[in-house]
Motif scaffolding. Structure first.
Motif, PDB file in Angstrom:
ATOM      1  N   TYR A  70       0.844  -1.196   0.000  1.00 27.50           N
ATOM      2  CA  TYR A  70       0.000   0.000   0.000  1.00 27.50           C
ATOM      3  C   TYR A  70       0.887   1.257   0.000  1.00 27.50           C
ATOM      4  CZ  TYR A  70      -4.131  -2.798   1.408  1.00 27.50           C
ATOM      5  OH  TYR A  70      -5.170  -3.694   1.464  1.00 27.50           O
ATOM      6  N   GLY A  71       0.297   2.394  -0.300  1.00 27.50           N
ATOM      7  CA  GLY A  71       1.019   3.647  -0.169  1.00 27.50           C
ATOM      8  C   GLY A  71       1.362   3.894   1.288  1.00 27.50           C
ATOM      9  N   LEU A  72       2.631   4.166   1.572  1.00 30.46           N
ATOM     10  CA  LEU A  72       3.106   4.361   2.941  1.00 30.46           C
ATOM     11  C   LEU A  72       3.872   5.672   3.053  1.00 30.46           C
ATOM     12  CD1 LEU A  72       4.606   0.783   3.621  1.00 30.46           C
ATOM     13  CD2 LEU A  72       2.271   1.574   4.091  1.00 30.46           C
ATOM     14  N   VAL A  73       3.524   6.448   4.062  1.00 33.94           N
ATOM     15  CA  VAL A  73       4.291   7.638   4.435  1.00 33.94           C
ATOM     16  C   VAL A  73       4.864   7.377   5.811  1.00 33.94           C
ATOM     17  CG1 VAL A  73       4.143  10.079   5.064  1.00 33.94           C
ATOM     18  CG2 VAL A  73       2.909   9.224   3.050  1.00 33.94           C
ATOM     19  N   GLY A  74       6.175   7.489   5.955  1.00 31.69           N
ATOM     20  CA  GLY A  74       6.820   7.269   7.240  1.00 31.69           C
ATOM     21  C   GLY A  74       7.626   8.475   7.671  1.00 31.69           C
ATOM     22  N   GLY A  75       8.027   8.483   8.946  1.00 32.36           N
ATOM     23  CA  GLY A  75       8.867   9.573   9.449  1.00 32.36           C
ATOM     24  C   GLY A  75       8.240  10.934   9.280  1.00 32.36           C
ATOM     25  N   ASN A  76       6.914  11.021   9.429  1.00 36.02           N
ATOM     26  CA  ASN A  76       6.189  12.292   9.253  1.00 36.02           C
ATOM     27  C   ASN A  76       6.421  12.906   7.879  1.00 36.02           C
ATOM     28  OD1 ASN A  76       5.003  12.284  11.816  1.00 36.02           O
ATOM     29  ND2 ASN A  76       6.770  13.281  12.755  1.00 36.02           N
ATOM     30  N   GLY A  77       6.650  12.074   6.885  1.00 34.53           N
ATOM     31  CA  GLY A  77       6.820  12.566   5.518  1.00 34.53           C
ATOM     32  C   GLY A  77       8.215  12.383   4.972  1.00 34.53           C
ATOM     33  N   GLY A  78       9.150  11.993   5.800  1.00 36.98           N
ATOM     34  CA  GLY A  78      10.528  11.814   5.344  1.00 36.98           C
ATOM     35  C   GLY A  78      10.698  10.611   4.427  1.00 36.98           C
ATOM     36  N   PHE A  79       9.807   9.626   4.552  1.00 35.11           N
ATOM     37  CA  PHE A  79       9.855   8.425   3.731  1.00 35.11           C
ATOM     38  C   PHE A  79       8.548   8.284   2.951  1.00 35.11           C
ATOM     39  CE2 PHE A  79      12.208   7.610   7.654  1.00 35.11           C
ATOM     40  CZ  PHE A  79      13.403   7.044   7.208  1.00 35.11           C
ATOM     41  N   VAL A  80       8.651   7.947   1.679  1.00 33.32           N
ATOM     42  CA  VAL A  80       7.470   7.631   0.875  1.00 33.32           C
ATOM     43  C   VAL A  80       7.740   6.296   0.189  1.00 33.32           C
ATOM     44  CG1 VAL A  80       5.885   8.391  -0.932  1.00 33.32           C
ATOM     45  CG2 VAL A  80       7.053  10.088   0.484  1.00 33.32           C
ATOM     46  N   HIS A  81       6.767   5.376   0.291  1.00 30.08           N
ATOM     47  CA  HIS A  81       6.985   3.988  -0.091  1.00 30.08           C
ATOM     48  C   HIS A  81       5.720   3.469  -0.758  1.00 30.08           C
ATOM     49  CE1 HIS A  81       8.355  -0.236   0.944  1.00 30.08           C
ATOM     50  NE2 HIS A  81       9.545   0.348   0.944  1.00 30.08           N
ATOM     51  N   ARG A  82       5.875   2.668  -1.802  1.00 33.01           N
ATOM     52  CA  ARG A  82       4.715   2.031  -2.431  1.00 33.01           C
ATOM     53  C   ARG A  82       5.177   0.786  -3.177  1.00 33.01           C
ATOM     54  NH1 ARG A  82       0.823   5.641  -5.715  1.00 33.01           N
ATOM     55  NH2 ARG A  82      -0.725   5.310  -4.077  1.00 33.01           N
ATOM     56  N   GLU A  83       4.296  -0.222  -3.214  1.00 30.42           N
ATOM     57  CA  GLU A  83       4.633  -1.484  -3.873  1.00 30.42           C
ATOM     58  C   GLU A  83       5.955  -2.049  -3.348  1.00 30.42           C
ATOM     59  OE1 GLU A  83       2.514  -2.966  -5.706  1.00 30.42           O
ATOM     60  OE2 GLU A  83       1.106  -1.319  -6.034  1.00 30.42           O
ATOM     61  N   GLU A  84       6.168  -1.885  -2.043  1.00 29.84           N
ATOM     62  CA  GLU A  84       7.355  -2.382  -1.357  1.00 29.84           C
ATOM     63  C   GLU A  84       8.648  -1.793  -1.922  1.00 29.84           C
ATOM     64  OE1 GLU A  84       7.210  -6.471   0.019  1.00 29.84           O
ATOM     65  OE2 GLU A  84       5.288  -6.727  -1.001  1.00 29.84           O
ATOM     66  N   THR A  85       8.533  -0.567  -2.480  1.00 26.58           N
ATOM     67  CA  THR A  85       9.686   0.132  -3.045  1.00 26.58           C
ATOM     68  C   THR A  85       9.746   1.543  -2.486  1.00 26.58           C
ATOM     69  OG1 THR A  85       9.485  -1.116  -5.103  1.00 26.58           O
ATOM     70  CG2 THR A  85      10.789   0.907  -5.180  1.00 26.58           C
ATOM     71  N   SER A  86      10.943   2.011  -2.166  1.00 20.59           N
ATOM     72  CA  SER A  86      11.117   3.376  -1.682  1.00 20.59           C
ATOM     73  C   SER A  86      10.973   4.357  -2.841  1.00 20.59           C
ATOM     74  CB  SER A  86      12.501   3.535  -1.043  1.00 20.59           C
ATOM     75  OG  SER A  86      12.715   4.884  -0.658  1.00 20.59           O
ATOM     76  N   LEU A  87      10.051   5.296  -2.720  1.00 25.46           N
ATOM     77  CA  LEU A  87       9.883   6.340  -3.728  1.00 25.46           C
ATOM     78  C   LEU A  87      10.754   7.546  -3.427  1.00 25.46           C
ATOM     79  CD1 LEU A  87       6.012   6.299  -4.328  1.00 25.46           C
ATOM     80  CD2 LEU A  87       7.790   5.000  -5.491  1.00 25.46           C
ATOM     81  N   SER A  88      10.906   7.870  -2.143  1.00 26.07           N
ATOM     82  CA  SER A  88      11.771   8.990  -1.779  1.00 26.07           C
ATOM     83  C   SER A  88      12.141   8.923  -0.304  1.00 26.07           C
ATOM     84  CB  SER A  88      11.091  10.335  -2.070  1.00 26.07           C
ATOM     85  OG  SER A  88      10.035  10.589  -1.161  1.00 26.07           O
ATOM     86  N   VAL A  89      13.317   9.444   0.004  1.00 21.94           N
ATOM     87  CA  VAL A  89      13.792   9.624   1.374  1.00 21.94           C
ATOM     88  C   VAL A  89      14.374  11.022   1.460  1.00 21.94           C
ATOM     89  CG1 VAL A  89      15.345   8.830   3.178  1.00 21.94           C
ATOM     90  CG2 VAL A  89      14.343   7.166   1.598  1.00 21.94           C
ATOM     91  N   THR A  90      13.865  11.839   2.361  1.00 24.04           N
ATOM     92  CA  THR A  90      14.332  13.214   2.503  1.00 24.04           C
ATOM     93  C   THR A  90      15.127  13.349   3.793  1.00 24.04           C
ATOM     94  OG1 THR A  90      12.362  14.004   1.342  1.00 24.04           O
ATOM     95  CG2 THR A  90      13.659  15.637   2.568  1.00 24.04           C
TER      96      THR A  90
END
Length: 258
Positions: free
Chosen positions: A58-78
């Protein structure tokens, strides 16, 4: 419709994973054609153990927005800027702060081993607790306590960062400037005024400001000022509210275009 859920204190409690009734409720949303997204203060490493394997894509936002993840793949890390990180660490040292600092995967923890937050850190032992100087790419910092929380917060407010203080606790969350749950949700295709949000704390305020309909779980004053609806932090009541909102007639009232 997109449904966005905070985790801790909203749809799971006391550091425990989602229960079977909550999982069934969320799966019913998917079966009805809705999209379910999770947006948490936890890094992805600590967010995944809260969810059944079937929801890891599923679409996942972690670290209050620092991590964005979908389809078990990292989309971005800030990550935090190195100079800003150095300034924060000086403040922490000055006020003898205990901390939890997350990189893109590993972490450094200096607090009491019996602190309640410990049960939420890397429950599946997927990462390593390393000395602070060995951490690269710092994404999120949490100050657990210090000799003077008021002065720590005042000093941090002078820096270009995002900070959240959790209720009456001494805990302070620190994220990069311009990063919050709403900025991350946009990377997952979420549009302002086109989603439903559930949350319970200050870090949910940015997404509540853009939701078509928002539900405050519990009694956080900042969220209550923005929320469309309010429910006690009782799992069955939250589940009932989700089912009620997902009713076709109710959704049509919330967003006529659905």
């Amino acid at each position: 419709m997109q449904f966005v859920f905070d985790l801790d204190g909203t749809i799971c409690y006391r550091g425990q994973p989602l229960t079977p009734p909550m999982i069934a409720c969320l799966e019913s949303l998917r079966a009805a054609g809705h999209e379910v997204i999770f947006a948490s203060a936890r890094p992805i490493r600590d967010l995944l153990p809260m969810l059944p394997k079937c929801m890891h894509g599923y679409g996942l936002v972690g670290g209050n927005g620092g991590f964005v993840h979908r389809e078990e793949t990292s989309l971005s890390v800030t990550c935090l800027d190195l100079a800003i990180t150095t300034s924060i660490l000086k403040i922490m040292q000055q006020y003898e702060a205990d901390y939890l600092i997350d990189s893109d995967w590993h972490y450094s923890y200096s607090g009491d081993p019996l602190h309640p937050i410990v049960q939420n850190i890397d429950p599946h032992k997927l990462a390593n607790n390393v000395p602070l100087e060995q951490l690269d790419n710092i994404v999120k910092m949490v100050i657990l306590n210090s000799t003077d929380t008021t002065k720590v917060q005042a000093a941090l407010e002078q820096l270009p960062i995002v900070i959240y203080k959790h209720g009456s606790e001494e805990i302070i969350d620190i994220s990069p400037q311009g990063i919050d749950k709403w900025t991350a949700l946009q990377q997952l295709g979420v549009q302002s005024g086109m989603f439903i949000a559930f949350g319970n704390d200050a870090n949910d305020i940015p997404m509540f400001r853009h939701a078509a309909y928002s539900v405050c779980v519990g009694d956080h004053a900042g969220l209550l000022a923005l929320a469309t609806d309010h429910v006690a932090a009782v799992e069955q009541q939250v589940i009932s509210t989700i089912y009620e909102i997902a009713n076709t007639d109710r959704l049509a009232h919330i967003l006529p275009r659905v």
